[in-house]
Design a protein around this motif. Structure first.
Motif, PDB file in Angstrom:
ATOM      1  N   LYS A 121       0.829  -1.207   0.000  1.00 34.82           N
ATOM      2  CA  LYS A 121       0.000   0.000   0.000  1.00 34.82           C
ATOM      3  C   LYS A 121       0.864   1.259   0.000  1.00 34.82           C
ATOM      4  O   LYS A 121       0.516   2.252  -0.621  1.00 34.82           O
ATOM      5  CB  LYS A 121      -0.923   0.008   1.222  1.00 34.82           C
ATOM      6  CG  LYS A 121      -2.045  -0.975   1.152  1.00 34.82           C
ATOM      7  CD  LYS A 121      -2.926  -0.845   2.362  1.00 34.82           C
ATOM      8  CE  LYS A 121      -4.079  -1.810   2.267  1.00 34.82           C
ATOM      9  NZ  LYS A 121      -4.980  -1.679   3.411  1.00 34.82           N
ATOM     10  N   VAL A 140       2.190   1.797  -3.572  1.00 37.71           N
ATOM     11  CA  VAL A 140       1.124   2.291  -4.465  1.00 37.71           C
ATOM     12  C   VAL A 140       0.802   3.746  -4.151  1.00 37.71           C
ATOM     13  O   VAL A 140       0.673   4.580  -5.063  1.00 37.71           O
ATOM     14  CB  VAL A 140      -0.131   1.395  -4.352  1.00 37.71           C
ATOM     15  CG1 VAL A 140      -1.312   2.022  -5.073  1.00 37.71           C
ATOM     16  CG2 VAL A 140       0.144   0.012  -4.903  1.00 37.71           C
ATOM     17  N   SER A 141       0.697   4.093  -2.861  1.00 34.65           N
ATOM     18  CA  SER A 141       0.374   5.482  -2.513  1.00 34.65           C
ATOM     19  C   SER A 141       1.535   6.413  -2.860  1.00 34.65           C
ATOM     20  O   SER A 141       1.320   7.539  -3.303  1.00 34.65           O
ATOM     21  CB  SER A 141       0.011   5.586  -1.037  1.00 34.65           C
ATOM     22  OG  SER A 141       1.093   5.197  -0.235  1.00 34.65           O
ATOM     23  N   THR A 194       1.370   6.951  -6.569  1.00 36.53           N
ATOM     24  CA  THR A 194       0.228   7.813  -6.889  1.00 36.53           C
ATOM     25  C   THR A 194       0.554   9.274  -6.588  1.00 36.53           C
ATOM     26  O   THR A 194       0.278  10.155  -7.415  1.00 36.53           O
ATOM     27  CB  THR A 194      -1.007   7.365  -6.081  1.00 36.53           C
ATOM     28  OG1 THR A 194      -1.249   5.979  -6.321  1.00 36.53           O
ATOM     29  CG2 THR A 194      -2.222   8.192  -6.451  1.00 36.53           C
TER      30      THR A 194
END
Length: 115
Positions: free
Chosen positions: A2, A5-6, A9
């Motif tokens: 996570k 991915v963050s 992003t």
């Protein structure tokens, strides 16, 4: 996973915003008119880069040194009596050093603006 991915992003969003602001900004390439100094619509009379007065720099440096030293010896209000005595002795010593330096600079003519 996570966190990866963050992070990707956030990185993608910031790169997209940088690219978008670069493309939409009104700033164009530099021109002679934008780079020249503005003097009420007239062309500049002299060069904007004049020689710097070293004597002014010296006076400013002396002022800065005295200003810092004075702020060091300012008292703190909630002190015990013994600490106040130590502060008074140390600040008197610092003031003697500063006054000696001032007389030395005065004797050497460093405080005279023009010679």
């Amino acid at each position: 996973m996570k966190i990866l991915v963050s992070s990707l992003t956030i990185f993608t969003i910031t790169k997209l915003l940088f690219w978008l602001t670069t493309m939409l900004s009104k700033k164009t390439k530099m021109s002679r008119e934008k780079n020249s100094p503005f003097e009420c619509g007239f062309n500049s009379i002299s060069s904007p880069r004049k020689s710097f007065s070293t004597h002014f720099f010296l006076i400013a440096t002396i002022f800065l040194i005295f200003d810092v030293e004075i702020s060091i010896i300012l008292p703190i209000y909630n002190m015990k009596l013994s600490i106040i005595k130590e502060w008074f002795l140390s600040s008197t010593f610092i003031m003697l050093i500063l006054i000696t330096g001032l007389f030395h600079e005065w004797k050497n003519g460093m405080l005279e603006w023009s010679k």
